[in-house]
Design an enzyme around this catalytic site. Sequence first.
Site, PDB file in Angstrom:
ATOM      1  N   GLU A  55       0.811  -1.217   0.000  1.00  0.00           N
ATOM      2  CA  GLU A  55       0.000   0.000   0.000  1.00  0.00           C
ATOM      3  C   GLU A  55       0.840   1.261   0.000  1.00  0.00           C
ATOM      4  OE1 GLU A  55      -0.722  -2.738   1.690  1.00  0.00           O
ATOM      5  OE2 GLU A  55      -2.762  -3.241   1.107  1.00  0.00           O
TER       6      GLU A  55
ATOM      7  N   HIS B 253     -11.661  -4.686   9.860  1.00  0.00           N
ATOM      8  CA  HIS B 253     -12.191  -4.382   8.527  1.00  0.00           C
ATOM      9  C   HIS B 253     -13.432  -3.502   8.586  1.00  0.00           C
ATOM     10  CE1 HIS B 253      -9.425  -7.178   6.707  1.00  0.00           C
ATOM     11  NE2 HIS B 253     -10.051  -7.198   5.551  1.00  0.00           N
TER      12      HIS B 253
HETATM   13  C1  LIG Z   1      -2.939  -4.726   4.168  1.00  0.00           C
HETATM   14  C2  LIG Z   1      -4.030  -5.422   3.437  1.00  0.00           C
HETATM   15  N1  LIG Z   1      -4.192  -5.188   2.127  1.00  0.00           N
HETATM   16  C3  LIG Z   1      -5.168  -5.818   1.451  1.00  0.00           C
HETATM   17  C4  LIG Z   1      -6.014  -6.692   2.066  1.00  0.00           C
HETATM   18  C5  LIG Z   1      -7.114  -7.415   1.283  1.00  0.00           C
HETATM   19  N2  LIG Z   1      -6.718  -8.815   1.109  1.00  0.00           N
HETATM   20  C6  LIG Z   1      -7.114  -9.751   1.983  1.00  0.00           C
HETATM   21  S1  LIG Z   1      -6.410 -11.239   1.675  1.00  0.00           S
HETATM   22  C7  LIG Z   1      -5.557 -10.647   0.359  1.00  0.00           C
HETATM   23  C8  LIG Z   1      -4.638 -11.539  -0.396  1.00  0.00           C
HETATM   24  C9  LIG Z   1      -3.504 -12.011   0.454  1.00  0.00           C
HETATM   25  O1  LIG Z   1      -2.732 -12.937  -0.239  1.00  0.00           O
HETATM   26  P1  LIG Z   1      -1.707 -13.908   0.471  1.00  0.00           P
HETATM   27  O2  LIG Z   1      -0.867 -13.149   1.427  1.00  0.00           O
HETATM   28  O3  LIG Z   1      -1.007 -14.649  -0.600  1.00  0.00           O
HETATM   29  O4  LIG Z   1      -2.583 -14.896   1.338  1.00  0.00           O
HETATM   30  P2  LIG Z   1      -3.705 -15.935   0.842  1.00  0.00           P
HETATM   31  O5  LIG Z   1      -5.008 -15.196   0.879  1.00  0.00           O
HETATM   32  O6  LIG Z   1      -3.332 -16.390  -0.522  1.00  0.00           O
HETATM   33  O7  LIG Z   1      -3.687 -17.036   1.835  1.00  0.00           O
HETATM   34  C10 LIG Z   1      -5.856  -9.304   0.159  1.00  0.00           C
HETATM   35  C11 LIG Z   1      -5.311  -8.484  -0.937  1.00  0.00           C
HETATM   36  C12 LIG Z   1      -5.825  -6.877   3.443  1.00  0.00           C
HETATM   37  N3  LIG Z   1      -6.636  -7.678   4.161  1.00  0.00           N
HETATM   38  N4  LIG Z   1      -4.824  -6.251   4.095  1.00  0.00           N
END
Ligand SMILES: Cc1ncc(C[n+]2csc(CCOP(=O)(O)OP(=O)(O)O)c2C)c(N)n1
Lengths: 382, 382, 315, 315
Positions: D47, D116
């Site tokens: 971000e 959230h």
């Molecule tokens: C700081 C932040 N940015 C964006 C989000 C929205 N978001 C939730 S899960 C996710 C993907 C995360 O990917 P990863 O770390 O690979 O974990 P996975 O969901 O694949 O287990 C996003 C973009 C968030 N919760 N927190």
Amino acid sequence: MSTARKKSPKNEATRRGVGSSRTARPRPRSGARNDGEAEDKHRHELLAAMLLIRRFEERCVELYSASAIRGFVHLYIGEEAVAVGVTQALEPADAVVSTYREHGHALARGVPAEAVLAEMYGKVSGCSRGRGGSMHLFDAGRRFYGGNAIVGGGLPVAAGLALAEKLRDTTNVVCCFFGDGAFAEGEFHETANLAALWNLPLLLACENNRYAMGTPLTAEHAQTDLAMRASSYGMPAWAVDGMDVLAVEQAARRAVDGIRAGHGPHFLELRTYRFRAHSMYDPDRYRDKAEIERWRTRDPLTVLGTLMRTLGELHDEEYADMERDAAEAVARAESFAEEALLEPTADLLRFVHSEDQVARHGDDNGHQQQAEHGDDVPGGVA
Amino acid sequence: MSTARKKSPKNEATRRGVGSSRTARPRPRSGARNDGEAEDKHRHELLAAMLLIRRFEERCVELYSASAIRGFVHLYIGEEAVAVGVTQALEPADAVVSTYREHGHALARGVPAEAVLAEMYGKVSGCSRGRGGSMHLFDAGRRFYGGNAIVGGGLPVAAGLALAEKLRDTTNVVCCFFGDGAFAEGEFHETANLAALWNLPLLLACENNRYAMGTPLTAEHAQTDLAMRASSYGMPAWAVDGMDVLAVEQAARRAVDGIRAGHGPHFLELRTYRFRAHSMYDPDRYRDKAEIERWRTRDPLTVLGTLMRTLGELHDEEYADMERDAAEAVARAESFAEEALLEPTADLLRFVHSEDQVARHGDDNGHQQQAEHGDDVPGGVA
Amino acid sequence: MREALTADDRVFLMGEDVGKYGGAFGVSLGLLEEFGPERIRDTPLSEAAFVGAGIGAAIAGLRPIVEVMTVNFSLLALDQVLNNAATLLHMSGGQVSVPIVLRMTTGAGRQLAAQHSHSLEGWYAHIPGIRVLAPATPADARDMLAPALADPDPVVIFEHGSLYNTSSDLSATHHRRADIFSAAVRRQGDDVSLITYGGSLPKALAAADRLAADRVSAEVIDLRSLRPLDDATIMASVRHTNHVVVVDEGWRTGSLAAEISARICEQAFYELDAPVERVCSAEVPIPYARHMEEAALPSTGNIVRAALRTVGRNG
Amino acid sequence: MREALTADDRVFLMGEDVGKYGGAFGVSLGLLEEFGPERIRDTPLSEAAFVGAGIGAAIAGLRPIVEVMTVNFSLLALDQVLNNAATLLHMSGGQVSVPIVLRMTTGAGRQLAAQHSHSLEGWYAHIPGIRVLAPATPADARDMLAPALADPDPVVIFEHGSLYNTSSDLSATHHRRADIFSAAVRRQGDDVSLITYGGSLPKALAAADRLAADRVSAEVIDLRSLRPLDDATIMASVRHTNHVVVVDEGWRTGSLAAEISARICEQAFYELDAPVERVCSAEVPIPYARHMEEAALPSTGNIVRAALRTVGRNG
Ligand SMILES: Cc1ncc(C[n+]2csc(CCOP(=O)(O)OP(=O)(O)O)c2C)c(N)n1
Ligand SMILES: Cc1ncc(C[n+]2csc(CCOP(=O)(O)OP(=O)(O)O)c2C)c(N)n1
Ligand SMILES: [Mg+2]
Ligand SMILES: [Mg+2]
């Protein structure tokens, strides 16, 4: 199984300061097991643990459709070998910090399915009193510290838990799960450097499922070899087949042994895949169906199951028993969750501050509207 | 030299959109110069440029003691070869983003000493109208975008400037200076990955002076080979002797050539040392005097001067001339700064929003107390 | 600080340059030698990670004092403060408490320009689950640490940059633990209440002096705790004077001063004889040049004028 | 969005999953196919870096629309917003302008729990140098984009999560550019002014309906712009009704509602017949369980009761 804890026991270590004497616990056994029967039994346990997570979550999908569960729910289906394999290397005194995709971690860590499902129902008997939901499972008694819905947000906290172990001179390990997406966050970088610099007893368990929501690994990272990058911080790091629970367990034991031996943080890149969409809201438009099918052939349940059958360790009736046990456990969890009570809304302001503080000095909400529902709303889906 | 710009010319590119046609500028020459006389002349220029920075800052110290300059002032003394060497590789259309230790970068980039010193005096003729001071030198006309006092804070902005060049399909390069301390910030990690992932025309110029305030490199980083770590992001990265301006120039040209050729971001670790304390407030208790003395033997002025003398290129009279030129330039800057006016306090609210917006819609300060001083406060130290 | 480290072996100090450098303002000089590098812990420039690490260590039962050099840099760790420190106890249903103390300097006035002159205490005071303190005197700065450490929940202590210039005799005997939960009446008066905190207290006291010369008797309230606010002391003063000026170095819109004004309206509306006045910073990034910085910040003159206006004099 | 991308080739969209995924809320579906990956740019989870990159691209003269999925994650980029986007123009003496548009969702109500469910618009509204918009209707959400892009300075647009559930016919003809600088009177009334914005507007309108049944005539003001605030519209309403309830999903202490209350006190004190009432969120991390979440958030019932209280009925 008592899941209706009123208050979790406080962390046993609470009263100990910096430099308290080393805990005299036996070092956990590691490396290859020589006893064939024990190995056999162990593999059965691993399979059962993965199966419970799988069936639990499959039921969650149905309960979500029935609106018994709400909010964001992120399924772990396909990644079970990671949680089950890694937690094998952990002792009760070790700590875990997790993500919003943490049903598997919580169950593998021993948080009762009842408490987890009641949490998702928003009931007061849930492991976070119904305040956290699917993304915020807590069990301080089992040193399971959530459940963090800010991607990467748990990493610094895990480093701090590890720092406390180091300052107290214990051999405890802190395990932090996070995703391939989280690796791109600044908080990962800062934590990895801090942990390596301070030689903290931290296991960085990176669940590389190749996607962050809809973004593929190649659109997240210029250099996609995450283990190689992690090693550049000055810590041991390697990749593991995250669909093979035995490989995961072995890698985790090796890493945890290194950590307990005082060699500082270790990084595991657990190569895995989620079979389902990112969350219940995700139409999963960004993945090729063929890709998903390819990975399904490496379903961790199949991988271990096939091995066990080949070794003659797993027979159809046994597997059917396992399925029945899992189904019963899920059913027990469900009726527990159904029957559990909702937290009285009068309790809304509790635990903004610790109770003793509030008793002494009041809370911040002097001029707040009062909660409006009656007390002790009876059970059932809200 | 006209430094009393009323308004800097807006960035020439302002009106061009994504995918505008490639600028038809000749690729800058690079690699070894074959013409001996030109090389000789060039080395003289390098030495003069470093000398100007040195003498300018030495005078700053005195002016700080005399309270003509206030706030935080971070000296570049000892690191001059970095700014002078790196900027050799840059063209006027390239952009620079810098730190709070940026007198050297600004002067090397051609921001007039008058405008820089007037800024430090807090005068309206300063390169930021006296609003920025030592830590926030700006010159949009020269594409010098500050002067950022949040460690690491300029890195994402530099990536964005580079993204704009890429989207417009130019061969321009953006150069971002930052320190060894900044490397530990999350913003570095995120920017490095983003730049590599998007193949941005970004030169990451890491000034490794071995300290972040009082913290030595070994207490900032577990793995102190910063170039090696940068390369793990998937970009070319190497370390350079930052006390040797010719080595810096050569490395910068190689990197900039690579960037202009479309090979994406490059990282240079410029190994240098600051001879003075971190800032005027720093008693410099944390460094060994012997260490400082050791590094002083590698003073960039001495390193280049000695070479030139050995080559018979530099004679005492010439050096004396150079010193005189530098002294005169500093003196000119000083009288300019002394005589310059203070910004009228009535202008306090200007440029919170762009002027045309304010004209149309008023500003946020309807209910603000009015600025209290009279207009056009005459010159002299405030 | 020394006493806290001696009294409780769970206490440790962590932050950028708290060790050999002695803290950006020399506050922790000598502690490294006395307590060693494990308990006086220099950190890399990684605000999110070391604040988060403080949270983790607190969860584990230690009592970290985490120093974020200034509020300006604390933005990089705000996610950790809001989403973890302040939230974990409630979100976990009471299981996970976070006894961390965060110290940082705040405020302008030293010509450090826009990025180093923020006053964002008001933002922190918006966050449920944390306690926010703002000592306005060296004695308070010293005495607030022990009760902050005794608090089982997160406490953020803001020290105004100008505090470090105040010299004062701290060696004298004194009551050890400040009552960190209540505001202090720093000067009694009858005609107008000047409500302030931190770096603006000296200005308010100076204004009260000047007002006295004009035969306006000003009461000066030092909030000390910004969250929770001590409504009782505030309202008692308002009921007595019926006129209020709130002085706050934050930008006016969305300032803590706005909250105080709103509460006075809610709780003492019928006792107010005139609108609550706010003296805040101009809504601009704080400029470097001294005269411009002074023009941007609350001044004794502004306070005096606002007070005269509210009591209906020269207004 | 499509029109903006077509109309001006300096415009591009960047953020997590804005491309193939179509945006976390499906807002940018189809744009990738139409405008390609250079202008519909998926970012890694970084971000601070991609917001900062938007700032840099804006400085260079492009017109980035940067989507931070939700306000909750924007904390990680707040340093970039405050110290760069909002500050560069002033600090550089007018040289460096930053025409960036930041979009993010905000608010609670969908059982997403504490991390959230933040409503931090009030924090952004505190920052000089940025404009803050909060559309409360799908039409406003669409129409605010063009004038935001036309603004030479940073604009932050907050869309409440509940907006995406509102279905409405957007195909009808309409005036294209919302006047993003003034508040809208969504319902006229005589007895009490309900002042609100964003996700609370439907609740305020529902409360006005219920109040009408009680023969209390409520005027409903939708602020639309949170910085600057449209004082003229607010005060005109207050002068007409003499009673005010401010409804704001942010936590009460230090809320935007506090600022509005303070301004009303300053500008319309003598026209107020009763204290300004605030209906805000309870000062707790927002809980997951639906009944608890509902108890924490402003409700139509709360608004009705506050309105009745302020007009002296059932109070
Ligand atoms: C700081 C932040 N940015 C964006 C989000 C929205 N978001 C939730 S899960 C996710 C993907 C995360 O990917 P990863 O770390 O690979 O974990 P996975 O969901 O694949 O287990 C996003 C973009 C968030 N919760 N927190
Ligand atoms: C985010 C942030 N944290 C802390 C500071 C205080 N600070 C200013 S300079 C500095 C050291 C930076 O070291 P380095 O990046 O190596 O640059 P150098 O000063 O050595 O040139 C620190 C800690 C700051 N300005 N910004
Ligand atoms: Mg992933
Ligand atoms: Mg350095």
